[in-house]
Design an enzyme around this catalytic site. Structure first.
Site, PDB file in Angstrom:
ATOM      1  N   THR A  81      42.560 -12.067 -36.504  1.00  0.00           N
ATOM      2  CA  THR A  81      41.789 -13.276 -36.206  1.00  0.00           C
ATOM      3  C   THR A  81      41.118 -13.031 -34.855  1.00  0.00           C
ATOM      4  O   THR A  81      40.075 -12.398 -34.796  1.00  0.00           O
ATOM      5  CB  THR A  81      42.675 -14.530 -36.220  1.00  0.00           C
ATOM      6  OG1 THR A  81      43.826 -14.311 -35.422  1.00  0.00           O
ATOM      7  CG2 THR A  81      43.110 -14.844 -37.639  1.00  0.00           C
ATOM      8  N   LYS A 102      49.593  -9.107 -36.937  1.00  0.00           N
ATOM      9  CA  LYS A 102      48.528  -9.758 -36.184  1.00  0.00           C
ATOM     10  C   LYS A 102      49.126 -10.828 -35.286  1.00  0.00           C
ATOM     11  O   LYS A 102      50.229 -11.326 -35.547  1.00  0.00           O
ATOM     12  CB  LYS A 102      47.493 -10.378 -37.111  1.00  0.00           C
ATOM     13  CG  LYS A 102      48.030 -11.598 -37.859  1.00  0.00           C
ATOM     14  CD  LYS A 102      46.931 -12.485 -38.396  1.00  0.00           C
ATOM     15  CE  LYS A 102      46.144 -13.118 -37.301  1.00  0.00           C
ATOM     16  NZ  LYS A 102      46.775 -14.342 -36.734  1.00  0.00           N
ATOM     17  N   THR A 130      49.079 -18.310 -35.950  1.00  0.00           N
ATOM     18  CA  THR A 130      49.901 -17.414 -36.717  1.00  0.00           C
ATOM     19  C   THR A 130      50.116 -16.015 -36.247  1.00  0.00           C
ATOM     20  O   THR A 130      49.197 -15.257 -35.994  1.00  0.00           O
ATOM     21  CB  THR A 130      49.395 -17.232 -38.149  1.00  0.00           C
ATOM     22  OG1 THR A 130      49.189 -18.489 -38.671  1.00  0.00           O
ATOM     23  CG2 THR A 130      50.397 -16.486 -38.977  1.00  0.00           C
ATOM     24  N   GLU A 145      46.617 -13.252 -25.797  1.00  0.00           N
ATOM     25  CA  GLU A 145      45.387 -13.870 -25.296  1.00  0.00           C
ATOM     26  C   GLU A 145      45.299 -13.751 -23.782  1.00  0.00           C
ATOM     27  O   GLU A 145      46.128 -14.305 -23.063  1.00  0.00           O
ATOM     28  CB  GLU A 145      45.377 -15.327 -25.694  1.00  0.00           C
ATOM     29  CG  GLU A 145      45.305 -15.513 -27.183  1.00  0.00           C
ATOM     30  CD  GLU A 145      45.529 -16.963 -27.553  1.00  0.00           C
ATOM     31  OE1 GLU A 145      44.543 -17.601 -27.886  1.00  0.00           O
ATOM     32  OE2 GLU A 145      46.668 -17.431 -27.486  1.00  0.00           O
ATOM     33  N   ASN A 160      41.469 -20.382 -24.945  1.00  0.00           N
ATOM     34  CA  ASN A 160      42.018 -21.553 -25.621  1.00  0.00           C
ATOM     35  C   ASN A 160      41.267 -22.833 -25.333  1.00  0.00           C
ATOM     36  O   ASN A 160      41.485 -23.835 -26.002  1.00  0.00           O
ATOM     37  CB  ASN A 160      43.496 -21.709 -25.264  1.00  0.00           C
ATOM     38  CG  ASN A 160      44.331 -20.712 -26.030  1.00  0.00           C
ATOM     39  OD1 ASN A 160      44.390 -20.768 -27.242  1.00  0.00           O
ATOM     40  ND2 ASN A 160      44.921 -19.774 -25.318  1.00  0.00           N
ATOM     41  N   SER A 165      33.866 -24.912 -32.672  1.00  0.00           N
ATOM     42  CA  SER A 165      32.662 -24.690 -33.478  1.00  0.00           C
ATOM     43  C   SER A 165      31.638 -23.874 -32.728  1.00  0.00           C
ATOM     44  O   SER A 165      31.786 -23.599 -31.558  1.00  0.00           O
ATOM     45  CB  SER A 165      32.080 -26.033 -33.881  1.00  0.00           C
ATOM     46  OG  SER A 165      31.890 -26.825 -32.718  1.00  0.00           O
TER      47      SER A 165
END
Lengths: 409, 409
Positions: free
Chosen positions: A156, A182, A193, A280, A404, A409
């Site tokens: 992702t 992942k 996830t 991240e 984050n 969008s």
């Protein structure tokens, strides 16, 4: 930037006899993304898994649990990115089941023989018709050598695909353990996830698969943390195709069982650590080792208090040996009768704290030297017992907030 | 920038008969800082407190507990900033005691009648001689009207001083409740500690002071979180000088006891919320309300899981109605038998989640509208009981990382 992590060389990933993998671009959330992966398992394969403890678990996790509990022989796994199918109620459950039914129809097996996995944005409707439309391409793409390709297909916001592979000799034959994973956090565009899939061709007595996956998870995927947020979809699955041709392993404590366990653990740990290395915004890979606890549980309390503390994590980011923050985290970890005067702390080889206070011979420049490294081990000895636990985490950087705080969008 | 918080108008802070406050610049860590505060209490005053649950509690916290447990009448409080005297072992304890002895000598009272408080960097030696050198100036500065000045004197990286005041009528006389606090996180230059001091002239039966401070803390200072890091020095102290002249309050459940409790709670809550409003890097003030729990404890689990989640907090910072993150936090909060299908969620007046899934009538633009506000209430109903809990927190911004990643020196 991932910490000391490279994309896997496809040549380094040994195929597992009985496993083929294929991918497709189904446009689940965005066009031109490899977002559906199908893994086919030969007849006679056994599968076991561990799943998120989040009570708000996703629809596919519920379906996986059902299908595994029902005992049907699993013949395929289907994974989509882009949508987690979590927080979607009864409709989400129906859509996860429909994915299984559709793939089962194409393969000529029962729906209960398919396990579904989803990762992506929470609380949005799964576009199951797009996944269905992508299945034929994924099936046509299946090859035993497509592990690296599948690792890419489940990414992702991972910046690199994650895969690992080992071979061991068992009963005179070469046995393979290969897996992909992942991460990492719940990410832009708000993906959820951690997923891990490990397969072996070892001939393992079916009853040993669940204890083996549980044991491996407890020492790998259950020992990592990026931000403390347990996702709704976390899943780790172990597959044994049983095609290696050696005599069946009937105990994990036998020499053969131990050899296999070690290889499975090594692959699982490499995959789990890869998730942290690609966490991240991560700039550092931190090992937190707690020794001298009365129980493993209290070691875990201390280890996760350190690994989750935003103050500790920002200090690592800053290379600031502000080590009182670590002591404070141990103090609030929830070990009620902890005696602070017994605590010792090392940063790599530097002895920072003795008898609960600053080690008189500790020099800040030594702490500073270690804090500047990209890999750091924090060792805390509680000096009240013989239990130990190790967890892996990363620092907390500006990029974590940027990633984050980006609008979806 | 603090969220909807102003510096207190000194005129709005009613003096408390029997309390005088003075400050000094003692150079504890840096020159030209107001860093020592002395509070003197008239004879006959009673004092009770609640302290950090961190097992790694600071030396002054240990001394406070000792002195309060010993039962000597407290006549003075001394607070220093710049150094937390935590993680300092036996030497730190001796230095905290010496601070008490020195102030006691100047006031002609016993050392046990002094309570010491420290806030600042952890694991460094307290420069007690500098504090001692500053005490005469602080004593000379004492005035009943110096509450705002004292609020300034206990600031560390707070951007604004924090004070609150109320008056109530009890038994026909005016009773005052005035307090000060500081926050917030453990901060540049790596300060530790939340401190709160509230005084009243109410005539309260001495045995009621501890239950009153515990009850007030549980609904104020124990319901806020910036980053989940419980400091080594957190302290909240309630003083009753008993000079108001009304008949003694002998029950907190009497009309007079309830009036006093309400005033103490209002002041405590305003002070606690001020800490959140001035939280490190805060741009939003978030109220998290959990209803429908079986017990308060499980409501707390859910409330703090939301309030501590870095993913939830960054979403607030981004004004991103990525509300699945809140559901995920409720799911991993640790309520083992939670039924996700019963959960309802509101964001202010917007009904986001019904029966565990997205409310069909929820529109993202409505969520977006609320997320853009500077004050937001998240309401989650577990629908399994009658218990409720409210906690207050802030968002997680780039500035939080910047503040905490700055090197101390």
């Amino acid at each position: 930037m991932p910490v000391n992590l490279q994309a896997p060389d496809p040549q380094s990933l040994f195929p597992v006899p009985g496993v083929t993998l294929g991918i497709a671009e189904a446009g689940v959330r965005k066009a031109n993304r490899k977002d559906v992966v199908v893994v086919s398992l030969a007849e006679g394969s056994a599968v076991a898994g561990v799943f998120t403890k989040n009570r708000y678990c996703a629809a596919p996790v519920q379906v996986c649990r059902e299908h595994l509990a029902g005992g049907a022989a699993v013949r395929a796994i289907v994974i989509n990115t882009g949508n987690a199918n979590a927080g979607t109620g009864a409709d989400g459950l129906a859509r996860a089941r429909r994915t299984c039914t559709s793939l089962a129809g194409l393969l000529g097996v029962a729906p209960e023989q398919v396990l579904p996995f989803s990762t992506g944005v929470i609380m949005e409707t799964l576009p199951v018709e797009r996944i269905e439309a992508g299945l034929p391409a994924a099936l046509a793409d299946r090859q035993p050598a497509h592990w690296a390709r599948a690792a890419e297909g489940i990414m992702t916001t991972d910046t690199l695909p994650k895969a690992a592979s080992r071979q061991v000799q068992i009963g005179g034959v070469t046995v393979t353990v290969t897996g992909i994973s992942k991460g990492a956090g719940m990410i832009r565009p708000n993906m959820a996830t951690m997923l891990g899939f490990v397969a072996t061709d070892a001939v393992l007595a079916p009853g040993l698969l669940q204890p083996l996956v549980t044991r491996a998870a407890d020492a790998s995927f259950n020992r990592i943390t990026i931000d403390g947020d347990t996702s709704t979809n976390d899943s780790f699955v172990l597959i044994a195709t049983r095609q290696a041709g050696h005599a069946e392993i009937t105990s994990l404590d036998s020499a053969e069982g131990q050899a296999l366990s070690a290889a499975v653990l090594a692959v699982s740990r490499e995959l789990a650590q890869a998730i942290v290395r690609d966490g991240e915004g991560a700039t550092k890979f931190i090992t937190v080792q707690i020794d001298g606890g009365r129980t493993e549980d209290e070691c875990k309390l201390a280890a996760y208090a350190i690994a989750h503390s935003p103050l500790v994590k920002t200090a690592f980011f800053a290379s600031d040996p502000n080590l009182g923050r670590i002591l404070a985290a141990v103090g609030y970890a929830g070990i009620d009768d902890l005696d602070q005067n017994l605590i010792e702390m090392h940063l790599d080889d530097v002895h920072v704290v003795t008898q609960g206070g600053r080690n008189p011979s500790y020099r800040e420049e030594d702490g500073q030297r270690v804090m500047k490294q990209s890999e750091i081990t924090v060792k805390v000895n509680l000096n009240r017992g013989a239990a130990s636990v190790t967890v892996w985490t990363c620092d907390l950087s500006h990029d974590y907030v940027s990633i984050n705080a980006d609008y979806r969008s």
